[in-house]
Design an enzyme around this catalytic site. Structure first.
Site, PDB file in Angstrom:
ATOM      1  N   HIS A  10      -7.883   7.955  49.579  1.00 27.34           N
ATOM      2  CA  HIS A  10      -8.758   9.744  48.788  1.00 27.34           C
ATOM      3  C   HIS A  10     -10.280  10.089  49.876  1.00 27.34           C
ATOM      4  CE1 HIS A  10      -5.470  10.187  46.660  1.00 27.34           C
ATOM      5  NE2 HIS A  10      -6.021   9.353  46.109  1.00 27.34           N
ATOM      6  N   CYS A  42      -0.853   8.344  40.386  1.00 30.09           N
ATOM      7  CA  CYS A  42       0.236   9.381  39.530  1.00 30.09           C
ATOM      8  C   CYS A  42       1.231   9.707  40.362  1.00 30.09           C
ATOM      9  CB  CYS A  42      -0.695  10.584  39.044  1.00 30.09           C
ATOM     10  SG  CYS A  42      -1.199  11.854  41.259  1.00 30.09           S
TER      11      CYS A  42
END
Length: 442
Positions: A10, A42
């Site tokens: 990220h 996730c």
């Protein structure tokens, strides 16, 4: 000018995009151990639970889009050594085993974190699995297809039709995010869905049995399952520059508000770093994807020109557990007291919109505030209604140092479709005001 980015999840992706935008003349080289970039962790539980059918859909960026813009994408390269004084990098191609040497003018450390594997006897057993990376997600999904009974170590959950037992070392679930009242509601929600929750349970051993089961042994008892999933914490991955710049006690990279480090030519972002936690006004290690993206963006913007500061964070987070949204922001009551606030909490429980509407749902809120300054310090929400955006609103309230008196009257839209004339955020603040014997004079 040459920029090297180490790590491309990220923070690394966010930094790269900003450098391409603001410094198009810069030469960018990215080093990443994996063949893919941008995996969202996730996705693991969403895939196992059936929400996401194809794990490949969880990736939100493709290396080719950056290669086309001139970025040298060195995927499946492991950086072995960095010499900050000489501005050099040594890395190994994990496929060919060839060593490459490189140099940089500016370096962005986006090395992320590694799983803190607990020191439990038998943790290396093949039936004990992790759930952080994409490769681990594939392995876990495949193993789960053959399992009926699953043990989860660390207070997570699986919504996948398995018989699930959760082992929580402490007295409550989600202790970093929820105080006991809402934590008990979460526990009840899980048990109502036939999840077995065992608190105050320290797992001390994993072992195979003659029946091909896995025995999970705690200090109190032993349990037979087909598979165990460890959901422990993570630790910052900063060993490449140990001794070359300033680190926190836990090894996290210390940065300034521009994401610069103690070395003027090195920036850092993501799980390898600390964040400025606004409710306590101190640095804290809170690894979240939302933090990584913001920090990476700032590192990319500031790498050649320190123009934009971080505004800090309230560590706002949430989850969807069966049909309930659970969200938190800022400090819990326990956390506020530990930070030496004269803290107190107020509770509101009521329907989010009028009873005369065709449907409605109950909202439960715990609002944490400082009795001395009356500033809002944190909040926790739980409802079948979608309350995650209300947690975002409360994050702004904390960011702006608003008081319970201001929150009680802050402007919120009203429509029976959405809420009562006073929104439930107003109403929980009004409860707090009543606890403090009325409003402050203005």
């Amino acid at each position: 000018m040459k920029v090297a980015i180490i790590g491309c999840t990220h923070a690394g992706i966010a930094a790269m995009r900003q450098i391409l935008k603001y410094y198009p003349e810069a030469e960018i080289t990215v080093y990443e151990r994996h063949a893919d970039i941008s995996y969202l962790s996730c996705g693991t539980y969403l895939h196992i639970g059936g929400t996401v059918k194809n794990l490949a859909d969880v990736f939100y960026a493709n290396p080719n889009e950056f290669t086309k813009q001139g970025v040298k994408m060195r995927l499946q390269f492991d950086v072995i050594r960095i010499d900050a004084q000489a501005h050099t990098i040594m890395a190994q191609n994990l496929l060919s085993k060839e060593l490459v040497h490189d140099h940089y003018d500016k370096l962005i450390m986006a090395t992320g974190s590694i799983t803190a594997i607990p020191a439990i006897t038998g943790v290396e057993n093949a039936k004990v699995m992790l759930c952080k990376t994409c490769d681990q997600a594939h392995e876990l999904y495949k193993a789960a297809q053959q399992a009926e009974q699953v043990a989860i170590i660390g207070g997570g959950y699986v919504k996948s039709g398995h018989q699930v037992t959760i082992f929580q070392r402490g007295p409550q679930l989600l202790d970093e995010y929820l105080d006991p009242v809402l934590a008990e509601r979460v526990t009840k929600l899980l048990t109502d869905q036939q999840v077995h929750v065992i608190t105050n349970a320290e797992v001390i051993k994993f072992s195979d049995t003659t029946s091909n089961k896995l025995c999970v042994t705690t200090k109190q008892a032993a349990y037979l399952v087909d598979l165990a999933v460890i959901c422990p914490g993570v630790i910052p991955q900063s060993d490449l520059l140990k001794g070359q710049f300033t680190l926190a006690k836990n090894g996290a990279i210390i940065t300034d508000a521009y994401m610069g480090t103690s070395d003027p030519d090195i920036f850092a972002a993501g799980d390898a770093t600390e964040v400025h936690f606004n409710p306590t006004l101190h640095a804290a290690y809170i690894p979240l994807a939302s933090h990584a993206i913001r920090q990476g963006t700032l590192a990319g913007i500031n790498v050649f020109d320190k123009r934009l500061k971080s505004i800090g964070t309230q560590a706002t987070t949430g989850m969807l557990l069966f049909d309930q949204t659970i969200a938190s922001t800022g400090l819990t009551l326990a956390g506020a007291k530990a930070a030496h606030y004269q803290a107190r909490s107020a509770f509101y429980q009521g329907n989010y919109r009028p009873d005369f509407m065709p449907t409605t749902a109950e909202v439960t809120i715990e609002l944490v505030y400082d009795q001395t300054s009356r500033k809002v310090l944190g909040a926790q929400l739980m409802s079948a209604h979608e309350v995650s955006q209300s947690a975002n609103t409360l994050s702004v309230i904390i960011q702006n140092e608003n008081t319970i008196d201001q929150l009680a009257f802050i402007d919120m839209l009203f429509s029976p479709n959405f809420d009562e004339p006073f929104n439930y955020l107003n109403l929980v603040a009004q409860v707090a005001v009543e606890q403090e014997q009325g409003y402050w004079r203005t």
